[in-house]
Design a protein around this motif. Structure first.
Motif: not given
Length: 331
Positions: A77-84, A111-116
């Motif tokens: 339960t840390t961040v909202s960002s997938l990259e982070k 759909k929004l971040q297919p590579e990640l």
């Protein structure tokens, strides 16, 4: 007994820890938080009704080295960002521990971040773990629940999902995230940075569409402040007349130029009526409404815990609420 590694002890992590402490079949055995002020503390030092024999470490490696057993699941339960979030998941994955996270962008990132999404899926499969993003919204009320309702549909023309909530009793970080108490100028400035919004509305549209086999051509989203007509206040935030008391977001999902899915999210301090509503136009056409709405903080903590058994049964890889076994209450 199912043993839990908890990562992140902000308001949500603390509340989840309290709920776990009330359970008889699951237990938090170790904690991790990068806040230096929490290092070496017992959970009971952080919040009342938390375990009094669980220590918080600053890294996953340190935490696991302190144990004689390997945790069955990690709750992040840390961040909202997938990259982070991905580096945090990878750190856990190396030890072969499945992950459940409240990261909103993790709920349906394909759909929004297919590579990640592909990167994370490969990490999970490499280490033979499953990974799930969930919560009350995204994760349940505006996507998973409507998809379940479509199970009784012979035909579907349009789905309209509404979540309107009084943010007054919600946790302070949520109230800040929806811009409560900001001037309109400050609201727009913060909106431009991408830090002011309900995260996950488009993810919900895509998750619902995918669940019913609908390949959308386009998804749009609008965001506007909810302006206070009179002064209102929560326990922590005072909103003057003319300031923003919250946010209103609307997303549309189109197929061949026709809107097939509409989602309306509104959260504001002093909102007079809360409700969650799903309307399906088709055969049959029907509306289902939860009068009073669902408290997002309570429900997010609960569903995070109640998905544990489903995640333990899930195959390796990046999962969604639509791909795991139906979760249920853990006593």
């Amino acid at each position: 007994m199912i043993n839990i590694l908890q990562i992140g002890f902000g308001p949500l992590g603390i509340q989840i820890g309290k709920y776990i402490a009330q359970k008889s079949t699951i237990k938090t055995v170790v904690g991790v938080d990068i806040n230096p002020d929490l290092k070496g503390k017992l959970l009971s030092d952080i919040g009342t009704n938390l375990s009094n024999d669980v220590i918080v470490f600053s890294s996953v490696k340190e935490a696991l080295n302190s144990l004689t057993i390997k945790p069955d699941v990690a709750i992040i339960t840390t961040v909202s960002s997938l990259e982070k979030l991905i580096p945090q998941i990878e750190e856990v994955a190396k030890f072969g521990i499945p992950v459940i996270s409240t990261c909103e962008e993790l709920s349906y990132p394909w759909k929004l971040q297919p590579e990640l999404s592909k990167q994370l899926d490969e990490i999970c499969k490499k280490h033979n773990i499953s990974c799930l993003g969930t919560g009350v919204n995204p994760g349940f009320l505006m996507d998973y629940l409507p998809s379940v309702f479509t199970s009784i549909s012979k035909e579907i023309e349009h789905i309209y999902v509404e979540r309107v909530q009084d943010a007054t009793p919600r946790r302070v970080p949520f109230q800040q995230k929806i811009g409560a108490g900001l001037s309109l100028e400050a609201f727009k400035t913060k909106e431009a940075t991408g830090t002011l919004r309900h995260v996950g509305l488009q993810e919900s549209v895509y998750l619902l569409a995918n669940s019913i086999g609908l390949e959308l051509d386009e998804v749009t989203e609008s965001l506007e402040p909810v302006i206070a007509e009179t002064s209102v206040a929560s326990e922590a935030i005072k909103v003057q007349k003319g300031e923003a008391r919250g946010v209103e977001q609307i997303a549309h999902g189109y197929k061949n130029g026709i809107c097939k899915i509409k989602m309306h999210f509104k959260a504001a301090i002093g909102e007079p009526r809360s409700f969650d509503k799903v309307t399906i136009k088709g055969v049959p056409s029907f509306t289902s409404e939860i009068d009073g709405g669902i408290n997002g903080d309570i429900a997010t903590c609960a569903i995070t815990i109640n998905c544990i058994n489903s995640v333990l049964k899930a195959p390796a890889g990046l999962q969604t609420m639509a791909t795991i076994a139906v979760p249920g209450f853990i006593n």
